[in-house]
Write an enzyme that holds these catalytic residues in place. Structure first.
Site, PDB file in Angstrom:
ATOM      1  CB  SER A 138      -0.876  -0.005   1.260  1.00  0.00           C
ATOM      2  OG  SER A 138      -1.518   1.230   1.468  1.00  0.00           O
ATOM      3  CE1 TYR A 151      -4.110  -2.231   4.713  1.00  0.00           C
ATOM      4  CE2 TYR A 151      -3.211  -0.007   4.515  1.00  0.00           C
ATOM      5  CZ  TYR A 151      -3.728  -1.157   3.923  1.00  0.00           C
ATOM      6  OH  TYR A 151      -3.851  -1.228   2.564  1.00  0.00           O
TER       7      TYR A 151
END
Length: 252
Positions: A138, A151
């Site tokens: 990401s 995350y």
């Protein structure tokens, strides 16, 4: 038809990115093995693509036995793996680091890091010489992201796994890269939007997120699939150990 005679294994196969990638690789001739923890998530894409050159498997990527089993079943059905899209992941809750639940931190790391590690551990030995591994990270794997402690940490961690796997497998001609999408139009993004909504309308929150992307919109899952297909193809034969941005300019 870049992938005729090749086999692609995709974890997180029931999500929008997994399904979009499955459609593209299957359309271009690949045998496709889709892995997800939720049988219901796999049923629509299995019905859409049909039984030809298609296999769906239910597995928990945090469990070694499940990962060993999906790798073995894929190889037993179609032969050595040519393309491994190590894509399964979750975002976890949104909270400041000092308030982040410890059990949720462990859950996110189990799926996003241990799941990627176990996939590499059991799939790499059954991959064909010259294969390609693509791991979903990401933009949060390249910078900080407030309120997404687990995350962000997990998406940084998979870059380390990628680099190690790239070095270890280069002599086999196996390339390993991470992709780093910005915000993708998906149910995951809907959940994130709701955490930021407060007294704002959903449209206002979405516009705030879009404003962070110079190209002015969320990514489409199909655009992630296009990048995966490029990295899986011979067109990227000398690309390995690399972090590939698919971010609409958001890291500028």
């Amino acid at each position: 038809m870049r992938f005729i005679g090749k086999t692609a294994l995709i974890t997180g196969g029931g999500g929008v990115i997994g399904k979009a990638t499955a459609r593209l690789l299957h359309k271009e001739g690949a045998n496709v093995v889709l892995v997800d923890h939720a049988p219901a998530a796999l049923e629509p894409i299995a019905a859409e693509l049909g039984a030809t050159r298609m296999l769906t498997l239910v597995a928990d990527v945090t469990k070694a036995d499940d990962c060993r089993a999906y790798a073995g079943k894929a190889q037993g059905t179609f032969g050595p793996i040519d393309i491994f899209f190590n894509n399964a992941g979750i975002e976890g809750p949104s909270a400041p680091m000092a308030e982040f639940p410890e059990d949720e931190f462990a859950r996110v790391m189990a799926v996003n890091v241990t799941g990627v590690f176990l996939g590499l551990k059991y799939v790499l030995p059954v991959m064909r010489h010259g294969g390609s591994v693509i791991i979903t990270s990401s933009t949060a794997g390249l910078r900080g992201a407030a309120n997404f402690t687990a995350y962000t940490a997990s998406k940084h961690a998979v870059v380390g796994l990628m680099r190690t796997a790239a070095v270890e497998n280069a002599r086999r001609g196996i390339r390993v890269n991470t992709i780093h999408p910005a915000m993708v139009d998906s149910e995951m993004m809907r959940r994130i939007e709701r955490t930021r909504q407060g007294n704002k309308s959903l449209d206002e929150v979405q516009q705030e997120f879009r404003n962070r992307i110079p190209l002015g919109r969320y990514l489409k899952p199909e655009e992630i699939a296009d990048t995966v297909a490029h990295l899986a193809s011979d067109a990227s034969a000398m690309v390995t150990g690399t972090q590939v941005l698919v971010d609409g300019g958001s890291m500028l």
